[in-house]
Design an enzyme around this catalytic site. Structure first.
Site, PDB file in Angstrom:
ATOM      1  N   ASP A 191       0.811  -1.231   0.000  1.00 30.98           N
ATOM      2  CA  ASP A 191       0.000   0.000   0.000  1.00 30.98           C
ATOM      3  C   ASP A 191       0.838   1.272   0.000  1.00 30.98           C
ATOM      4  O   ASP A 191       0.455   2.257  -0.607  1.00 30.98           O
ATOM      5  CB  ASP A 191      -1.049   0.004   1.130  1.00 30.98           C
ATOM      6  CG  ASP A 191      -0.489  -0.020   2.536  1.00 30.98           C
ATOM      7  OD1 ASP A 191       0.696  -0.353   2.718  1.00 30.98           O
ATOM      8  OD2 ASP A 191      -1.258   0.298   3.463  1.00 30.98           O
ATOM      9  N   SER A 246     -12.628   4.572  27.220  1.00 26.09           N
ATOM     10  CA  SER A 246     -12.699   3.279  26.535  1.00 26.09           C
ATOM     11  C   SER A 246     -13.191   2.223  27.508  1.00 26.09           C
ATOM     12  O   SER A 246     -12.810   2.228  28.684  1.00 26.09           O
ATOM     13  CB  SER A 246     -11.305   2.912  26.023  1.00 26.09           C
ATOM     14  OG  SER A 246     -11.252   1.524  25.746  1.00 26.09           O
ATOM     15  N   GLY A 252      -2.753  -7.591  14.697  1.00 25.57           N
ATOM     16  CA  GLY A 252      -2.594  -7.342  13.264  1.00 25.57           C
ATOM     17  C   GLY A 252      -3.927  -7.295  12.536  1.00 25.57           C
ATOM     18  O   GLY A 252      -3.998  -7.564  11.339  1.00 25.57           O
ATOM     19  N   ASP A 290      -5.488  -0.224   5.893  1.00 21.84           N
ATOM     20  CA  ASP A 290      -6.389  -0.509   7.006  1.00 21.84           C
ATOM     21  C   ASP A 290      -7.590   0.440   7.024  1.00 21.84           C
ATOM     22  O   ASP A 290      -8.733   0.019   7.212  1.00 21.84           O
ATOM     23  CB  ASP A 290      -5.638  -0.393   8.340  1.00 21.84           C
ATOM     24  CG  ASP A 290      -4.344  -1.188   8.339  1.00 21.84           C
ATOM     25  OD1 ASP A 290      -4.211  -2.103   7.518  1.00 21.84           O
ATOM     26  OD2 ASP A 290      -3.460  -0.874   9.156  1.00 21.84           O
TER      27      ASP A 290
HETATM   28  C1  GLA Z   1      -0.094  -2.417   8.480  1.00 25.88           C
HETATM   29  C2  GLA Z   1      -0.244  -1.000   7.921  1.00 25.88           C
HETATM   30  C3  GLA Z   1      -0.835  -1.027   6.516  1.00 25.88           C
HETATM   31  C4  GLA Z   1      -0.113  -2.000   5.607  1.00 25.88           C
HETATM   32  C5  GLA Z   1       0.069  -3.347   6.297  1.00 25.88           C
HETATM   33  C6  GLA Z   1       0.920  -4.291   5.505  1.00 25.88           C
HETATM   34  O1  GLA Z   1      -1.346  -2.977   8.697  1.00 25.88           O
HETATM   35  O2  GLA Z   1      -1.060  -0.234   8.758  1.00 25.88           O
HETATM   36  O3  GLA Z   1      -0.848   0.278   5.971  1.00 25.88           O
HETATM   37  O4  GLA Z   1       1.113  -1.466   5.199  1.00 25.88           O
HETATM   38  O5  GLA Z   1       0.653  -3.210   7.589  1.00 25.88           O
HETATM   39  O6  GLA Z   1       0.289  -4.651   4.337  1.00 25.88           O
END
Ligand code: GLA
Length: 389
Positions: free
Chosen positions: A41, A72, A127, A175
């Protein structure tokens, strides 16, 4: 994955307990997994994420005293409160920096201030983009409350600015785009160079397939270290090749120019090779899904993506490799780590009838490695950010 009404009631009650009064509304934004297209990205490349059914909900209302306050329900009992004019990149420097960054990016529109209560079931540090879920839920709330002219692309940009410019995490737009733009039953095919996107139908269930997510339990941190290093290496490789973005390189043979006999040149060549081959993998997966091929066909492409992240990009960790190896060994059609790397989750494409066997195999492997059983769940492509109430 709380039901919408239940989620709204919970957020409203918590808002009232914390701030008094009622929120003006409740907004939700999801986490994501990326089917394929990792680290492409920020190289102007292609990505293919789906939104998770897990969301962050933001109950929000405007204030009149020029202050902003964030609370929160996820284990942070103190309310983080400060003057609107005290917001500055890095301040606040905890979880509240994410929603504060969105407020900061729209501060001219919000003279009276804001109260925000968030509640989330997106796993943190796995993640799965809990931070994008947080920024995008608040961005959507602010659009409805103070900036109705903002379109989906503006919301993505607002959330990106909060993360990059305010929190200081050098991420791309994968994301935030997934959290805002994804649609139920579809993967989002996004060209990050011109930001055009298309919805690609992804109905795994009727093909007898499931997408299994396995959280390695190894937490990652993007504001520091490895992620930023990879980004710089890609920029340096692009510079040496004379292109603005590695996306512009389609032929791996061109990368030979990077291998100048130095160890550094060799590393840059491998980093760039991941990006070039990963872009090709995204296009291959999209073509297979569009042609109505059996989605099992994409399995080996996912596994090849993992190998490239492991060997060329060097952002996997032994437990992620162990998940992929044991899942494929137990019959998964393909598996790979997802997200920024150095921890987080992996996905496996599995026949519905084999989910239990694959889950058990991964669990046995973790036990053998002396690790606690990993959190696993089967996921489906879900809706992007929306107003719940
Ligand atoms: C993280 C970052 C994204 C992208 C991914 C790897 O999630 O926030 O912008 O670079 O890693 O694809």
């Amino acid at each position: 994955m709380t039901g919408d009404q239940e989620a709204v009631d919970r957020a409203r009650h918590a808002f009232t307990d914390t701030f008094g009064g009622q929120p003006a509304g409740v907004w939700a934004a999801p986490g994501r997994v990326n089917v394929i297209g990792e680290h492409t990205d920020y190289n102007g490349g292609f990505v293919l994420p789906i939104a998770l059914p897990h969301t962050t909900r933001a109950a929000v209302t405007r204030r009149t005293d020029g202050r902003v306050a964030f609370a929160s329900l996820q284990g942070e009992d103190a309310v983080v409160e400060l003057g609107l004019d005290e917001l500055a990149p890095g301040r606040p420097d905890d979880w509240a920096g994410y929603p504060a960054g969105v407020v900061w990016a729209l501060r001219e529109r919000l003279d009276g201030g804001l109260s925000v209560l968030v509640d989330s079931d997106v796993p943190v540090g796995a993640g799965l983009s809990s931070s994008a879920a947080l920024t995008c839920s608040v961005a959507l709330a602010l659009r409805d409350l103070v900036a109705p002219e903002l379109g989906p692309a503006d919301l993505v940009e607002l959330a990106r600015r909060a993360e990059n410019d305010f929190v200081g995490a050098p991420t791309g737009i994968l994301d935030q785009s997934a959290s805002v733009l994804c649609a139920d039953g579809h993967a989002l095919f996004l060209d990050t160079r011109d930001r055009t996107s298309q919805q690609v139908p992804l109905d795994l269930r009727s093909a007898g397939l499931a997408l299994l997510v396995v959280d390695s339990g190894v937490t990652h941190e993007h504001a520091g270290g490895g992620y930023g290093d990879r980004r710089q290496e890609c920029e340096e490789a692009a510079r040496r090749l004379g292109v603005d973005f590695l996306r512009e390189v389609e032929d791996v043979d061109r990368l030979a120019a990077l291998a100048d006999g130095t160890p550094e040149g060799q590393v840059l060549m491998r980093r760039a090779r991941h990006i070039v081959t990963e872009n090709a993998r995204v296009l291959e997966v999209v073509a297979a899904l569009r042609d109505g091929d059996d989605p099992r066909r994409i399995g080996p492409i996912l596994t090849a993506g993992h190998e490239s992240l492991r060997d060329d990009f060097e952002i996997s960790v032994p437990l992620l490799d162990a998940i992929v190896e044991s899942a494929v060994g137990a019959g998964a059609h393909g598996a790979r780590m997802v997200g920024g790397g150095f921890g987080g989750s992996a996905i496996a494409l599995v026949d519905t009838g084999a989910v239990d066997a694959v889950t058990a195999a991964v669990g046995t492997r973790f036990e053998r490695e002396g690790q606690p059983a990993p959190r696993t769940f089967v996921t489906v492509p879900s809706d992007g950010a929306r107003r719940l109430a």
